[in-house]
Design an enzyme around this catalytic site. Structure first.
Site, PDB file in Angstrom:
ATOM      1  N   LYS A 111     -21.983  17.567   5.474  1.00 26.39           N
ATOM      2  CA  LYS A 111     -20.979  18.286   6.579  1.00 26.39           C
ATOM      3  C   LYS A 111     -20.829  17.018   8.027  1.00 26.39           C
ATOM      4  O   LYS A 111     -20.057  16.941   8.167  1.00 26.39           O
ATOM      5  CB  LYS A 111     -21.470  19.292   7.209  1.00 26.39           C
ATOM      6  CG  LYS A 111     -20.553  20.040   8.171  1.00 26.39           C
ATOM      7  CD  LYS A 111     -19.216  20.312   7.460  1.00 26.39           C
ATOM      8  CE  LYS A 111     -18.149  21.009   8.413  1.00 26.39           C
ATOM      9  NZ  LYS A 111     -16.787  20.803   7.804  1.00 26.39           N
ATOM     10  N   SER A 136       0.835  -1.203  -0.009  1.00 28.15           N
ATOM     11  CA  SER A 136       0.130  -0.037  -0.013  1.00 28.15           C
ATOM     12  C   SER A 136       0.877   1.277   0.002  1.00 28.15           C
ATOM     13  O   SER A 136       1.653   1.490  -0.956  1.00 28.15           O
ATOM     14  CB  SER A 136      -0.874  -0.172   1.208  1.00 28.15           C
ATOM     15  OG  SER A 136      -2.448   0.147   0.862  1.00 28.15           O
TER      16      SER A 136
END
Length: 313
Positions: A177, A125
């Protein structure tokens, strides 16, 4: 009563031994302080005046803040006596932003001087991300590398809160949000939004690999489903260049730059910024167990951002 002469001699001999060991203890403490100070000078970015290679070790989880290491790598790139870099990676990955920053620092160095990567047991990764700008990537056959992908997790404890009778009111300025929220289920719109963020980060990762390995983007995408590859598999897929270790990496660097095979390799390390007691403790542990182990034991944790590029077995 008169003192036994033999007893007196024994006492004098014991006193001399005590004085000797006290002096030895004080001397050892002073030498430890000097050794720590010497390490600090070496790790502050001072480079030898004669030609040498630098070794940068990236071990464990890659955090978000690597500014000190990046500054040292950038300084090494501009130092004439530094002729190349061995980047030793043994990491399952970590922060996307931290991996990107290290990737870019390695790329800047590689634009000026050669970089050879040596992979340990893991270079997956983000650990693979920071490796791809190198001109030559080495791994052992059993290395686990690749795992090209991005993860974003959002824990949801709303079910538990309902069971215990806790209700959380959340006031937000817009519907996205409050996504994700640990106290509210992820909405379909929020899931779509976050999936778009992950997809964009994934595209950036794929582009880094394609550029670094000189492979078509679509070819990288076929390999980038998150799976790890052994070193032997990665070689056949073009994700690394050679099966080998640090000796092979150094041989490649010296051959590439027409350097002496005896050129020294100097570790490039970052000061911890901790107090003198912390440094002495780490120095003593490092002598017994090795510097990397001591650093892991004394570390205070690793900062990660929201999105991670990490191999999670």
């Amino acid at each position: 009563m008169a003192t036994d002469p033999d007893l007196t001699v024994d006492r004098l001999r014991l006193r001399r031994r005590l004085v000797f060991w006290r002096i030895a203890a004080v001397a050892s403490f002073v030498l430890a302080l000097v050794g720590v100070g010497g390490h600090s000078l070496m790790r502050s970015g001072g480079f030898a005046s004669r030609d040498h290679l630098v070794r940068v070790r990236v071990a464990g989880i890659i955090g978000s803040d690597n500014r000190k290491l990046i500054d040292l790598v950038d300084k090494a790139a501009k130092t004439d006596s530094v002729r190349g870099m061995i980047l030793a990676v043994d990491s399952p990955g970590g922060s996307v932003s931290g991996g990107e920053a290290l990737h870019d620092a390695v790329a800047r160095f590689a634009a000026r001087k050669p970089v050879a990567v040596t992979m340990g047991g893991l270079a997956a990764s983000a650990g693979y991300m920071i490796s791809v700008p190198a001109q030559r990537v080495f791994a052992v056959q059993s290395t686990l590398t690749g795992s090209i992908g991005v993860i974003m997790e959002a824990p949801d404890v709303s079910g538990l809160l309902d069971r215990v009778g806790v209700k959380v009111d959340q006031l937000v300025s817009g519907p996205m949000k409050g996504q994700p929220s640990g106290t509210q289920p992820l909405s379909p719109e929020g899931r779509q939004m976050l999936q778009g963020v992950v997809a964009d980060l994934f595209d950036q990762f794929v582009t880094m690999v394609a550029d670094g390995r000189h492979m078509p983007v679509e070819r990288v995408r076929t390999l980038a489903d998150g799976r790890p590859y052994t070193g032997r598999q990665a070689l056949s897929l073009g994700l690394i260049d050679q099966i080998g270790d640090e000796r092979d990496a150094k041989a490649w660097l010296t051959s590439t730059r027409h350097l002496s095979g005896t050129i020294p390799v100097v570790d490039l390390k970052v000061t911890t910024g901790q107090g003198w007691m912390h440094r002495i403790t780490r120095s003593m542990l490092g002598v017994v167990f090795g510097d990397e182990w001591a650093g892991s034991v004394l570390s205070q944790g690793v900062a990660l951002d929201g999105a991670v590029a990490i191999w999670k077995p």
